[in-house]
Scaffold this motif. Structure first.
Motif, PDB file in Angstrom:
ATOM      1  N   SER A 200      22.171 -56.376 -42.176  1.00 39.68           N
ATOM      2  CA  SER A 200      20.891 -55.975 -42.749  1.00 39.68           C
ATOM      3  C   SER A 200      19.729 -56.276 -41.804  1.00 39.68           C
ATOM      4  O   SER A 200      18.809 -55.471 -41.651  1.00 39.68           O
ATOM      5  CB  SER A 200      20.674 -56.684 -44.089  1.00 39.68           C
ATOM      6  OG  SER A 200      21.667 -56.319 -45.019  1.00 39.68           O
ATOM      7  N   SER A 499      22.814 -58.764 -50.370  1.00 42.87           N
ATOM      8  CA  SER A 499      23.737 -57.634 -50.279  1.00 42.87           C
ATOM      9  C   SER A 499      25.117 -58.114 -49.846  1.00 42.87           C
ATOM     10  O   SER A 499      25.256 -59.095 -49.115  1.00 42.87           O
ATOM     11  CB  SER A 499      23.225 -56.583 -49.290  1.00 42.87           C
ATOM     12  OG  SER A 499      23.171 -57.104 -47.974  1.00 42.87           O
ATOM     13  N   VAL A 501      28.759 -56.110 -48.559  1.00 42.19           N
ATOM     14  CA  VAL A 501      29.497 -54.888 -48.250  1.00 42.19           C
ATOM     15  C   VAL A 501      30.896 -55.287 -47.786  1.00 42.19           C
ATOM     16  O   VAL A 501      31.037 -56.124 -46.888  1.00 42.19           O
ATOM     17  CB  VAL A 501      28.795 -54.060 -47.154  1.00 42.19           C
ATOM     18  CG1 VAL A 501      29.629 -52.829 -46.803  1.00 42.19           C
ATOM     19  CG2 VAL A 501      27.406 -53.633 -47.598  1.00 42.19           C
ATOM     20  N   TYR A 503      34.878 -53.583 -46.781  1.00 40.14           N
ATOM     21  CA  TYR A 503      35.608 -52.351 -46.515  1.00 40.14           C
ATOM     22  C   TYR A 503      36.996 -52.666 -45.967  1.00 40.14           C
ATOM     23  O   TYR A 503      37.247 -53.734 -45.400  1.00 40.14           O
ATOM     24  CB  TYR A 503      34.853 -51.447 -45.537  1.00 40.14           C
ATOM     25  CG  TYR A 503      34.644 -52.056 -44.166  1.00 40.14           C
ATOM     26  CD1 TYR A 503      35.625 -51.975 -43.181  1.00 40.14           C
ATOM     27  CD2 TYR A 503      33.452 -52.696 -43.847  1.00 40.14           C
ATOM     28  CE1 TYR A 503      35.432 -52.519 -41.923  1.00 40.14           C
ATOM     29  CE2 TYR A 503      33.247 -53.245 -42.598  1.00 40.14           C
ATOM     30  CZ  TYR A 503      34.237 -53.159 -41.634  1.00 40.14           C
ATOM     31  OH  TYR A 503      34.051 -53.708 -40.396  1.00 40.14           O
ATOM     32  N   THR A 532      29.933 -51.700 -52.044  1.00 37.38           N
ATOM     33  CA  THR A 532      28.669 -52.408 -51.924  1.00 37.38           C
ATOM     34  C   THR A 532      28.356 -53.025 -53.277  1.00 37.38           C
ATOM     35  O   THR A 532      28.399 -52.340 -54.305  1.00 37.38           O
ATOM     36  CB  THR A 532      27.525 -51.472 -51.493  1.00 37.38           C
ATOM     37  OG1 THR A 532      27.366 -50.438 -52.476  1.00 37.38           O
ATOM     38  CG2 THR A 532      27.824 -50.830 -50.157  1.00 37.38           C
ATOM     39  N   GLN A 540      25.695 -50.991 -57.623  1.00 36.61           N
ATOM     40  CA  GLN A 540      27.031 -51.132 -57.057  1.00 36.61           C
ATOM     41  C   GLN A 540      27.646 -49.753 -56.806  1.00 36.61           C
ATOM     42  O   GLN A 540      27.564 -48.871 -57.652  1.00 36.61           O
ATOM     43  CB  GLN A 540      27.926 -51.935 -57.990  1.00 36.61           C
ATOM     44  CG  GLN A 540      29.335 -52.175 -57.441  1.00 36.61           C
ATOM     45  CD  GLN A 540      30.072 -53.246 -58.214  1.00 36.61           C
ATOM     46  OE1 GLN A 540      29.474 -54.228 -58.641  1.00 36.61           O
ATOM     47  NE2 GLN A 540      31.364 -53.060 -58.408  1.00 36.61           N
ATOM     48  N   PRO A 572      28.662 -46.871 -45.860  1.00 37.88           N
ATOM     49  CA  PRO A 572      28.155 -47.480 -47.092  1.00 37.88           C
ATOM     50  C   PRO A 572      26.829 -48.166 -46.816  1.00 37.88           C
ATOM     51  O   PRO A 572      26.654 -48.797 -45.775  1.00 37.88           O
ATOM     52  CB  PRO A 572      29.247 -48.484 -47.468  1.00 37.88           C
ATOM     53  CG  PRO A 572      29.938 -48.795 -46.193  1.00 37.88           C
ATOM     54  CD  PRO A 572      29.858 -47.563 -45.345  1.00 37.88           C
ATOM     55  N   ALA A 574      23.912 -50.828 -48.080  1.00 36.75           N
ATOM     56  CA  ALA A 574      23.559 -51.918 -48.982  1.00 36.75           C
ATOM     57  C   ALA A 574      22.100 -51.798 -49.405  1.00 36.75           C
ATOM     58  O   ALA A 574      21.289 -51.161 -48.736  1.00 36.75           O
ATOM     59  CB  ALA A 574      23.798 -53.258 -48.300  1.00 36.75           C
TER      60      ALA A 574
END
Length: 802
Positions: A200, A499, A501, A503, A532, A540, A572, A574
């Motif tokens: 971020s 946040s 995330v 994967y 997320t 979400q 994705p 956030a």
């Protein structure tokens, strides 16, 4: 699914038919005259296109040979090649040793002299997992070598790196903290050693002392990413042990009280050469051209590599970067225009009373490489990142027409934790006359971020700072003591700056080569499952996405190739908008084609590419001034952008001693779909339609002035947009730099003057802020925020290699 079936079929065919293929092999080891293994030597099978590089143990191998007689050539830049003839029978392995006529110390001298201006790279790093030379890849990949960074006296990733890549621009924002690089119409993510470490508010900009090279991968390259922008990404490759015992010390000084030292140690910790190490250290004090502002940094990066057996290597890497600074960014503000001539180049919007901010950034990597057999290898790596910032910041509440800017004061705290894992298998097989280069694996990642940016003082209780007549020195007693006793996870809990995330992905790619490897077809498919997590169900998002890839490359001649590519991307996102709603994932399609050519026996290379990228759900700053809550600004999503472009790159030694890096890009990026009809047809924010850069370095090769060098470069950004408008709304940019250097033996010294023409208002980033109706009642007007680069400045560096 048809594409997945084709890939599976090709993999099955490889296994079934491989047993019928000839498996003649020539392998060997290159030794110096004092019986030391020689790493990084070029080994070539004469009269063929088969070339490889020796590993850190001096070993090399050539597979899939017909029986017969071959001449093996070992060469170094600046040294005479060594040849050896070898016979190999049907399905046999010939094992040879080649001794060069130089000691290891002499070879190190040759390498230092021969590669001191090496700009051109023929291979990508192993962290990109590709086995094909750059010339033959169906993609535009440009590499910035550590040598060009040294020539340009680059200190870190934000320090002018983008000038070396077509179409890449830096949106200077938090220069003490992280790089914000854009390419092909969007911000591109940061990778390090093949892992997507984009966060971020990060990652921390890598110090140049830890960087071996930087690879800019144009386009999505879905086979390399679990998730990534359609514009591409940049991959920082850190320094690893080479197997040579060597090192260097560099000391630099320059304008604005800049002092810097860097040390690089590379060698063996065991007599048998199984335990290797690399240690890089750097520290610098650097003031800015803006008053009172500074950023002091330090970096420690040890690496250990252990050869467990002849086929398995374990490498451990740790990096710590820390910094102490007064204020993020070097912003100027104006109620009139960008580059306001009434505001000095040294304007500082903070105050020397502010407590310094501190950043601590830790990263740990573990790599395991295993050669399964003569054709297949496996790679695994895991990484952990921990980032922490303790700081404070200020920003203006609004601006009046006379230049007064009442400011608020905030705490700035950040914590980030990233965990990554990668596993891959790669190898070569043949089915009849078709060669397969197979790559398959999996990626996993978890990124967490907490931000505490609470406003402590709604208005600093003092006279407003005036941009035309700034007065500094606020009384320290007006600032309360910041309470950081609680964990930042607790302090950030009620904010929008939290946040998570996660994967997981799996991928497979097969590069099929036909007609003696002249035509290459790449088929790839990636499946990504991403999540997320937000504070509410509305924040979400869960996604399961297939990303296909098809690439075609054709060798017109041995040194010229054409390519075409279709690729998809998925990112994705956030965070939430001002209403607390989660952002939709960014989706992208890329179609491109290009031509690459090596010139004069590979001394320099050129490429030209054209592309069309469609990108949905692009993030921009929310333009509505009423969508500001408690000083917190938000982002919004555009419907779709379409970016078309042409890119040209030239790099290498064009004449003896004359190295060139030049590039040009035309970037036409516009909003094609949006809920606000007035935005359609507008240029994508933070885009320069034309970018052009050139850098020359000439060094005298012989005679009385041998070792003396001249260098210089120019950079230009034309037709710039910082917001969604149809006409350019940001000043053009032109900068020229130049310097002198001298190299003799193990010593080198260089002097570089940046901004030779002493332009006072070279802008790297900007924005336009409109006041809300409530602020207009207080006399607020529209204001312009922008970052100005330094006026003319100088750096001098001295390096000793040992």
């Amino acid at each position: 699914m048809k594409l997945l079936f084709l890939i599976a079929l090709s993999l099955l065919g490889s296994v079934v038919f491989a047993a019928n293929e000839p498996l003649s092999v020539i392998k060997g080891t290159v030794y110096s005259s004092d019986n030391q293994p020689v790493a990084n030597a070029t080994v070539h099978v004469k009269n063929t296109n088969r070339t490889t590089i020796t590993d850190k143990n001096g070993a090399f191998s050539f597979r899939k040979l017909d029986e017969g007689s071959y001449t093996i050539v070992v060469s170094f830049v600046g040294a005479e090649p060594v040849e050896q003839t070898v016979e190999v029978g049907h399905n046999e392995t010939a094992d040879i040793n080649i001794i060069v006529n130089l000691s290891l110390k002499d070879l190190e001298e040759v390498i230092i002299k021969g590669t001191r201006n090496k700009y051109k790279n023929e291979e990508v790093s192993s962290s990109l997992r590709l086995q094909t030379p750059i010339l033959e890849l169906p993609q535009n990949i440009q590499v910035i070598s550590s040598q060009i960074m040294a020539d340009q006296q680059v200190f870190d990733i934000v320090d002018g790196i983008t000038r070396n890549i077509s179409g890449a621009t830096r949106q200077g924002h938090w220069d003490n903290q992280y790089a914000n690089i854009r390419m092909r119409g969007s911000k591109i993510p940061a990778f390090r050693n093949g892992m997507n470490i984009e966060a971020s508010w990060g990652p921390t900009a890598e110090d140049a002392a830890m960087i071996e090279r930087i690879e800019f991968v144009k386009g999505p390259a879905g086979f390399m990413l679990a998730n990534g922008e359609p514009g591409g990404f940049y991959n920082v490759v850190t320094k690893k042990p080479t197997g040579y015992t060597k090192g260097s010390a560099t000391f630099s000084a320059g304008s604005f009280s800049t002092y810097r030292g860097a040390l690089d140690f590379d060698g063996k910790l065991s007599s048998d050469g199984r335990l290797l190490y690399r240690l890089n250290l750097a520290a610098q004090q650097k003031d800015f051209h803006t008053k009172y502002n500074y950023s002091n940094r330090y970096m420690v990066a040890p690496v250990l590599s252990y050869l467990i057996d002849d086929a398995t290597t374990l490498t451990l890497e740790y990096t710590y970067q820390g910094s102490k600074y007064l204020s993020n960014g070097n912003y100027s503000f104006s109620p009139k225009q960008f580059a306001d001539p009434g505001i000095g180049n040294d304007f500082f919007y903070g105050d020397p009373t502010f407590e310094p901010g501190r950043i601590r950034d830790h990263s740990v990597y573990a790599y395991l490489d295993h050669q399964i057999n003569s054709r297949w290898k496996a790679h695994a790596q895991i990484a952990y990142f921990n980032f922490n910032m303790e700081a404070n910041s200020t920003w203006l509440n609004y601006m009046r027409a006379n230049g007064d800017m009442p400011r608020y004061w905030s705490i700035s705290g950040e914590q980030g934790e990233n965990r990554f894992g990668q596993f891959s298998f790669s190898g070569e097989e043949r089915t009849g006359g078709i060669r397969h280069r197979i790559l398959m694996g999996a990626d996993f990642g978890n990124k967490k971020f907490w931000g505490d940016f609470r406003t402590i003082l709604d208005s600093i209780p003092a006279a407003p700072l005036n941009v035309y007549n700034p007065v500094y020195g606020l009384p320290g007693a007006i600032f309360p003591v910041l309470d950081r006793s609680q964990d930042i996870r607790v302090l950030a809990g009620g904010s929008n700056y939290v946040s998570v995330v996660s994967y997981a992905s799996a991928y497979a790619q097969d590069e099929l080569a036909f007609f003696d490897d002249q035509l290459r077809l790449s088929l790839g498919l990636r499946f990504t499952s991403a999540e997320t997590v937000g504070k509410t169900k509305a924040a979400q998002i869960n996604s399961n996405v297939f990303s296909p890839r098809v690439g075609l490359s054709y060798s017109i001649t041995k040194d010229m190739a054409a390519y075409a590519l279709y690729d998809q991307s998925f990112v994705p996102v956030a965070g939430t908008n001002w209403q607390g709603e989660a952002f939709e994932p960014i989706r992208g399609n890329d179609i491109e084609a290009g031509l690459k050519k090596d010139w004069f026996n590979g001394h320099w290379t050129s490429s030209i590419s054209a592309y069309i990228i469609t990108r949905k759900n692009a993030l921009v700053a929310d333009p509505d001034p009423d969508h500001v809550v408690g000083g917190q600004t938000f982002q919004a999503q555009l419907g779709e952008t379409k970016t078309k472009g042409i890119e040209v790159d030239i790099t290498g030694e064009v004449l003896p001693g004359l190295n060139l890096n030049a590039n040009y890009a035309l970037t036409d990026s516009k909003i094609s779909e949006d809920s606000r009809a007035e935005n359609i047809g507008n240029v994508t924010p933070n885009t320069a339609k034309h970018t052009a850069n050139g850098w020359l370095n000439y060094r005298v090769q012989k005679g009385a002035f041998e070792g003396f060098g001249l260098m210089g470069g120019v950079s230009a950004l034309i037709d710039r947009h910082i917001s969604t408008t149809k006409e350019p709304n940001f000043p053009n940019y032109f900068r020229a730099d130049g310097g002198l250097s001298y190299q003799k033996g193990r010593y080198s010294i260089s002097m570089l003057v940046n901004n030779l023409l002493n332009h006072q208002r070279l802008l790297t980033a900007g924005s336009i802020s409109n006041p809300s109706n409530a602020l207009k009642a207080k006399g607020a007007v529209t204001y312009y925020s922008y970052i100005v680069e330094p006026r003319r400045n100088m750096r001098i560096g001295i390096t000793y290699r040992f």
